[in-house]
Scaffold this motif. Structure first.
Motif, PDB file in Angstrom:
ATOM      1  N   UNK A 152       0.837  -1.203   0.000  1.00 41.11           N
ATOM      2  CA  UNK A 152       0.000   0.000   0.000  1.00 41.11           C
ATOM      3  C   UNK A 152       0.869   1.250   0.000  1.00 41.11           C
ATOM      4  N   UNK A 153       1.931   1.230   0.808  1.00 39.18           N
ATOM      5  CA  UNK A 153       2.867   2.364   0.844  1.00 39.18           C
ATOM      6  C   UNK A 153       3.487   2.570  -0.532  1.00 39.18           C
ATOM      7  N   UNK A 154       3.893   1.480  -1.176  1.00 38.65           N
ATOM      8  CA  UNK A 154       4.524   1.579  -2.492  1.00 38.65           C
ATOM      9  C   UNK A 154       3.583   2.200  -3.515  1.00 38.65           C
ATOM     10  N   UNK A 155       2.332   1.765  -3.518  1.00 36.10           N
ATOM     11  CA  UNK A 155       1.366   2.269  -4.488  1.00 36.10           C
ATOM     12  C   UNK A 155       1.122   3.765  -4.300  1.00 36.10           C
ATOM     13  N   UNK A 156       0.922   4.191  -3.057  1.00 38.18           N
ATOM     14  CA  UNK A 156       0.670   5.610  -2.787  1.00 38.18           C
ATOM     15  C   UNK A 156       1.902   6.457  -3.081  1.00 38.18           C
ATOM     16  N   UNK A 157       3.061   5.962  -2.680  1.00 34.86           N
ATOM     17  CA  UNK A 157       4.289   6.730  -2.844  1.00 34.86           C
ATOM     18  C   UNK A 157       4.648   6.883  -4.317  1.00 34.86           C
ATOM     19  N   UNK A 158       4.365   5.863  -5.110  1.00 33.87           N
ATOM     20  CA  UNK A 158       4.672   5.916  -6.540  1.00 33.87           C
ATOM     21  C   UNK A 158       3.958   7.083  -7.208  1.00 33.87           C
ATOM     22  N   UNK A 159       2.673   7.236  -6.953  1.00 29.80           N
ATOM     23  CA  UNK A 159       1.912   8.332  -7.561  1.00 29.80           C
ATOM     24  C   UNK A 159       2.429   9.687  -7.084  1.00 29.80           C
ATOM     25  N   UNK A 160       2.695   9.802  -5.787  1.00 24.82           N
ATOM     26  CA  UNK A 160       3.172  11.069  -5.246  1.00 24.82           C
ATOM     27  C   UNK A 160       4.501  11.481  -5.868  1.00 24.82           C
ATOM     28  N   UNK A 161       5.446  10.536  -5.949  1.00 24.14           N
ATOM     29  CA  UNK A 161       6.781  10.846  -6.468  1.00 24.14           C
ATOM     30  C   UNK A 161       6.713  11.213  -7.940  1.00 24.14           C
ATOM     31  N   UNK A 162       5.958  10.455  -8.724  1.00 21.82           N
ATOM     32  CA  UNK A 162       5.878  10.732 -10.160  1.00 21.82           C
ATOM     33  C   UNK A 162       5.296  12.121 -10.417  1.00 21.82           C
ATOM     34  N   UNK A 163       4.258  12.481  -9.688  1.00 25.58           N
ATOM     35  CA  UNK A 163       3.642  13.799  -9.873  1.00 25.58           C
ATOM     36  C   UNK A 163       4.579  14.925  -9.449  1.00 25.58           C
ATOM     37  N   UNK A 164       5.304  14.706  -8.352  1.00 21.83           N
ATOM     38  CA  UNK A 164       6.220  15.747  -7.856  1.00 21.83           C
ATOM     39  C   UNK A 164       7.406  15.922  -8.803  1.00 21.83           C
ATOM     40  N   UNK A 165       8.008  14.823  -9.255  1.00 24.64           N
ATOM     41  CA  UNK A 165       9.164  14.911 -10.142  1.00 24.64           C
ATOM     42  C   UNK A 165       8.810  15.592 -11.459  1.00 24.64           C
ATOM     43  N   UNK A 166       7.593  15.376 -11.933  1.00 25.42           N
ATOM     44  CA  UNK A 166       7.179  15.966 -13.210  1.00 25.42           C
ATOM     45  C   UNK A 166       7.198  17.488 -13.157  1.00 25.42           C
ATOM     46  N   UNK A 167       7.099  18.053 -11.957  1.00 29.10           N
ATOM     47  CA  UNK A 167       7.050  19.511 -11.806  1.00 29.10           C
ATOM     48  C   UNK A 167       8.415  20.133 -11.544  1.00 29.10           C
ATOM     49  N   UNK A 168       9.477  19.332 -11.437  1.00 32.72           N
ATOM     50  CA  UNK A 168      10.802  19.838 -11.107  1.00 32.72           C
ATOM     51  C   UNK A 168      11.625  20.044 -12.376  1.00 32.72           C
ATOM     52  N   UNK A 169      12.180  21.252 -12.534  1.00 32.50           N
ATOM     53  CA  UNK A 169      12.944  21.573 -13.746  1.00 32.50           C
ATOM     54  C   UNK A 169      14.213  20.739 -13.850  1.00 32.50           C
TER      55      UNK A 169
END
Length: 254
Positions: free
Chosen positions: A7-24
């Motif tokens: 469950x941690x892996x599934x939630x963390x995956x979405x959070x990290x992908x969305x955050x990284x997409x916004x970093x230059x």
């Protein structure tokens, strides 16, 4: 614990992908969440503590340029640490102590492929670390050699700036560790131009590197050293910046 980690892996995956997409400055890390959770899982299994709190220190050994990018963006490290903390709480799990992320440069790692290790480490001041230089000549690393250090308590850095560093509970060691698990003369680190070697000094509790008991071994950035259960992290820094490594605690130390 397996279902909670999934469950941690599934939630963390979405959070990290969305955050990284916004970093230059972002780099591709398609498996970062998976690697983090696998590191946590591996340590739980190694310690036979599947139903216990999660290990609180995550060590990221990364390509040096990538490590520098992470270290130069502390807001990213703080966000990742907080996201991990909140995700773990939402999954009904907990850490053994306030979580800490450590980033160290390792030229053996390819960009986008960090080596992640999880470990248990007391992040509160629980023992004494004292540097003694009893009549030894000063050791200055050459321009080709990297600065090496140990990390204690998640945020305390001990420079390995002598050719020989003795570690133990006895007061005449270079690094004195006031912990009854540690032998009076427990281990020794020898530094040369090109390598750092750790020796066990016939300690009663043993010296371990990444979970394996050793008598002597070469150290690499990100290696987790255990002196009969007292944990140290080995790192190197070839840069000129004043900061040697990066620490991101979930909350400031008291």
């Amino acid at each position: 614990m397996k279902s909670r980690l999934d469950e941690i892996e599934s939630r963390l995956k979405d959070l990290i992908e969305n955050r990284l997409a916004a970093l230059a400055w972002r780099k591709d890390h398609p498996n970062l969440a998976v690697q983090i959770v696998e590191a946590l899982r591996e340590q739980l299994l190694a310690e036979n503590q599947e139903n216990e709190p999660l290990p609180n220190v995550l060590v990221f050994a990364m390509h040096p340029q990538e490590a520098a990018d992470w270290q130069n963006n502390p807001e990213w490290l703080a966000w990742l640490n907080q996201a991990l903390l909140e995700t773990v709480r939402e999954a009904g799990a907990s850490f053994s102590a306030p979580p800490v992320i450590q980033v160290v440069g390792d030229p053996r790692q390819l960009p986008g492929q960090p080596r992640i290790t999880a470990t248990y480490q007391d992040t509160l001041p629980g023992s004494t670390a004292v540097l003694h230089l009893p009549g030894e000549a000063n050791f200055t690393p050459s321009a080709q050699s990297s600065r090496a250090y140990l990390i204690l308590h998640g945020s305390q850095f001990f420079p390995l700036d002598q050719p020989v560093i003795n570690i133990g509970r006895r007061g005449d060691n270079h690094l004195v560790i006031d912990d009854l698990r540690v032998s009076r003369a427990h281990a020794q680190i020898r530094r040369t131009k090109n390598q750092t070697i750790l020796f066990d000094l016939n300690s009663s509790g043993g010296t371990f590197v990444n979970g394996k008991r050793i008598t002597q071994t070469m150290l690499f950035p990100g290696d987790v050293i255990s002196l009969a259960g007292f944990t140290l992290i080995y790192g190197e820094d070839a840069g000129d910046s004043s900061a040697i490594g990066s620490t991101s605690p979930a909350q400031p130390p008291v």
